[in-house]
Structures are given as structure tokens and as C-alpha cells.
Design a protein around this motif. Structure first.
Motif, short mmCIF file in Angstrom:
data_model
loop_
_atom_site.label_atom_id
_atom_site.label_comp_id
_atom_site.label_asym_id
_atom_site.label_seq_id
_atom_site.Cartn_x
_atom_site.Cartn_y
_atom_site.Cartn_z
N PRO A 73 0.63 -1.31 -0.24
CA PRO A 73 0.05 -0.57 0.63
C PRO A 73 1.25 1.21 0.30
CG PRO A 73 -0.77 -1.79 2.14
CD PRO A 73 0.70 -1.89 0.70
N PRO A 74 0.36 2.43 -0.77
CA PRO A 74 0.81 3.18 -0.75
C PRO A 74 0.79 4.58 0.43
CG PRO A 74 -0.70 3.43 -2.03
CD PRO A 74 -0.63 2.76 -2.21
N PRO A 75 2.07 5.06 1.05
CA PRO A 75 1.92 5.77 2.03
C PRO A 75 0.97 7.14 1.52
CG PRO A 75 4.39 6.43 1.27
CD PRO A 75 3.56 4.74 0.50
N HIS A 76 0.67 7.70 2.86
CA HIS A 76 -0.34 8.90 2.23
C HIS A 76 0.75 10.41 3.06
CE1 HIS A 76 -1.58 8.95 6.16
NE2 HIS A 76 -2.76 7.77 5.36
N ASP A 77 2.23 10.28 3.18
CA ASP A 77 2.58 11.10 3.75
C ASP A 77 3.70 11.36 2.63
OD1 ASP A 77 4.39 13.12 5.69
OD2 ASP A 77 6.05 12.01 4.16
N PRO A 78 3.72 12.59 1.60
CA PRO A 78 4.62 12.52 0.63
C PRO A 78 6.50 12.57 0.53
CG PRO A 78 2.96 15.03 1.20
CD PRO A 78 2.99 13.76 2.60
N ALA A 79 6.48 12.73 1.49
CA ALA A 79 8.06 12.17 1.57
C ALA A 79 8.17 10.47 2.01
CB ALA A 79 9.05 13.08 2.98
N GLN A 80 7.61 10.27 2.34
CA GLN A 80 7.70 8.56 2.25
C GLN A 80 6.56 8.17 1.05
OE1 GLN A 80 5.60 6.90 5.60
NE2 GLN A 80 6.48 8.46 7.05
N LEU A 81 5.92 9.03 0.13
CA LEU A 81 5.60 8.88 -0.52
C LEU A 81 6.69 8.64 -1.84
CD1 LEU A 81 2.82 7.58 -2.99
CD2 LEU A 81 2.32 10.32 -2.92
N ARG A 82 7.60 10.09 -1.95
CA ARG A 82 9.10 9.95 -3.15
C ARG A 82 9.80 8.80 -2.43
NH1 ARG A 82 11.42 13.68 -5.45
NH2 ARG A 82 12.89 13.40 -6.33
N GLY A 83 10.25 8.52 -1.28
CA GLY A 83 10.82 7.14 -1.41
C GLY A 83 9.59 5.43 -1.38
N TYR A 84 8.69 5.21 -1.33
CA TYR A 84 8.20 4.46 -2.21
C TYR A 84 8.25 4.44 -3.43
CZ TYR A 84 3.83 1.50 -3.41
OH TYR A 84 2.68 0.64 -3.33
N LEU A 85 8.19 5.62 -4.52
CA LEU A 85 7.52 5.74 -6.20
C LEU A 85 9.49 5.63 -6.12
CD1 LEU A 85 5.59 8.98 -6.45
CD2 LEU A 85 5.27 6.49 -6.77
N ALA A 86 10.64 6.22 -5.37
CA ALA A 86 12.27 5.53 -5.69
C ALA A 86 11.43 4.42 -5.72
CB ALA A 86 12.45 6.26 -5.19
#
Length: 311
Positions: A188-201
Motif C-alpha cells: 500500500p502506498p503511504p499518504h505522506d509526501p516524503a514517504q511516498l517519494r521513497g515508495y516511488l523511488a
């Protein structure tokens, strides 16, 4: 639907399909067909020639099929271009009650260019619906359809080249066994922008994704998940800090929905991201060629592919 032909550009954004790397050859997702694609003809300049070739390939006259060579989306003249940080504020306000919620699975319509090594390219319209079940299994339904031309025959890809099928023809229906992967994009993707950036990376296996890579990773995410309000707001906030992604104005997408367009240009390609003007939800992503490539018959502005996501 997510197309059978994989369409993401490589990091160098070379629009010539014969010269770029593609994720198609090692795409781990089930049901993907593995074949090499390339561009040889311009969709825009060769419409008359294409009709002649397709008549020879498909035979007969009958009802004219929906030749799915979409024109680039056009920004409404003099429309207001909403900055991404302002849209992020609107999305965050719309997400305060957390509804709609994140859902695993996707519903997407695509128009994607594809061809074999010995036939002219055609744009193939497909709709794909993926639904996950309580036991962690999932089903995938792929249908040949072009919502721009309801009821008209549609071109799809066959073993012997393009073929004409009825609108709504089921191309595949598969059920896959349970999967409990905890790695992006299955997690599941996070809903925090910084964590989402790491997820996409992590999704595209790079430490510091460029703007083009973020958009490609976003596409990968949306091929697996239907984002909730909070995840959409986090994505818009993340993209608001992406260098080179600029507001362009209002557009109407290929499903007739109003949206705000944001454009990112590289040497050979233009990506146009279309977002819901009230919630920031991703409506679509279009990739077009910025420069002509006469060697391949590509004209500036030709559409390589377009994806329209739905709930």
C-alpha cells in the motif's frame, strides 16, 4: 486499460522506440505480453496510408473500425493555469474526511502504439479492470473498446497482426493466485509526501528519481492501486516540488472529464499530466513526441500513448 505494449520512456527519454530501453522485456507483472515495439510511421501524417494498409490487412469493407490515433489534448485558450502547490492545498482540504479511500486494483482505459517488426504500427484502445479479493487473489479483465467511438469495431493485436473485433470484445479474463508481496508497487502506498517519494523511488529502483521517473513511477502505482483522497493529496504535494513540471491550463480528457494539465518536457518527449481540479486525483497521463524523427516517420505532436484512470 493498461496496455499490452509497455510504453514508459527510458531515463534518456529517447522517443525512438527502436533505440530506447523498455520495461516490457522484463516486466514482472502477470499477463504481460513480451515483445519489442518500434515506431516507423507517423500517426498524424499517415492516416490515409494507414487506412489503405488496414484494409489490406483486415480485408473487406464493412463498418469502418475505430482507428484509434488520438490527437494530443489541447489546453483551453486563456484558461486559468492552477499552480500545483495551490492544487495540493485544494486536494488536502478535500481529503480531510479520508474519503474516498485507497483501494487495491485499477480501472484504466489506454490508447497505446504498438507494432511487430514486419507490420505498420497501429494504436490499440483497451480497457483493463483489476480487482483484488479477500484471499489476496485477483482477477484481470481486458476489453477492446474505444469510448470515443462507442459501438464501432475496434482494432486489436493478434498473432498475425492487427485484427478487427467488436466493441467490447473480451481479450482476456484471468484469475491469479494469492500474492502477499510487501514491496512497492504491491505494498500500500503511504499518504505522506516524503514517504511516498521513497515508495516511488523504490518502485522504479532508483535513489533519486527525476521528474520523468516520478511520473513513470506514478503510472506504475496507478496500474496497481486506485488512490484514496489522502494518497492523491500526498502525490500532488510531492509533484508540486518536481522540477520542470509546470501548469498549462484547463483540458477536457478523452473521457470527457474536465481537468488541470501539467506539462513536463524533455529532449524528445512531452508528458502531460491531467488532474482533477477539485481533488487532485490523477485523471490521465499523455506522452507525445516533441520533435519530428523523419527516419521513423514521427511528427512532432504524435501521441505515443495515453492512459485515463477511473474509480
Amino acid at each position: 486499460m493498461v496496455q499490452v505494449e509497455r510504453r514508459g520512456f527510458a531515463a534518456d527519454d529517447d522517443p525512438r522506440l527502436g533505440r530506447r530501453r523498455t520495461r516490457l522485456l522484463d516486466d514482472p507483472r502477470p499477463g504481460r505480453r513480451r515483445r519489442r515495439t518500434r515506431l516507423a510511421w507517423s500517426l498524424a501524417a499517415c492516416a490515409v496510408v494507414m487506412a489503405t494498409v488496414l484494409a489490406a490487412l483486415l480485408g473487406g469493407t464493412g463498418t469502418t473500425p475505430a482507428i484509434a490515433a488520438p490527437r494530443p489534448l489541447v489546453v483551453s485558450p486563456h484558461s486559468a493555469a492552477v499552480p500545483l502547490d495551490r492544487l495540493a492545498e485544494l486536494a488536502e482540504a478535500a481529503a480531510t474526511d479520508g474519503s474516498p479511500r485507497l483501494r487495491k486494483g485499477t480501472h484504466v482505459q489506454t490508447w497505446s502504439l504498438g507494432m511487430s517488426d514486419d507490420r505498420p504500427p497501429v494504436t490499440l484502445p483497451e480497457e483493463r479492470v483489476v480487482r483484488w479479493h479477500a484471499d489476496a487473489s485477483h482477477t484481470e479483465l481486458v476489453v477492446a473498446t474505444d469510448p470515443r467511438h462507442p459501438g464501432r469495431p475496434v482494432l486489436t493485436d493478434g498473432d498475425d497482426g492487427p485484427r478487427r473485433v467488436a466493441d467490447g470484445q473480451v481479450l482476456s479474463r484471468r484469475t491469479y493466485p494469492p500474492s502477499w508481496s510487501d514491496a512497492p508497487p504491491q505494498a500500500p502506498p503511504p499518504h505522506d509526501p516524503a514517504q511516498l517519494r521513497g515508495y516511488l523511488a523504490e518502485t522504479i529502483r532508483t535513489g533519486s528519481p527525476t521528474t520523468a521517473e516520478l511520473l513513470d513511477a506514478m503510472r506504475e502505482l496507478l496500474d496497481h492501486w486506485t488512490l484514496g483522497a489522502r494518497e492523491s493529496a500526498a502525490l500532488v504535494r510531492l509533484l508540486a516540488d518536481a522540477p520542470g513540471l509546470r501548469p498549462a491550463g484547463q483540458v477536457t480528457d478523452r473521457l470527457g472529464r474536465p481537468g488541470q494539465a501539467y506539462v513536463y518536457d524533455t529532449g524528445g518527449a512531452r508528458r502531460m499530466l491531467v488532474l482533477d481540479p477539485a481533488t487532485g486525483a490523477v485523471l490521465g497521463l499523455e506522452v507525445t513526441f516533441r520533435v519530428a524523427e523523419p527516419e521513423y516517420g514521427v511528427q512532432a505532436g504524435d501521441v505515443m500513448d495515453y492512459s485515463a484512470w477511473m474509480r
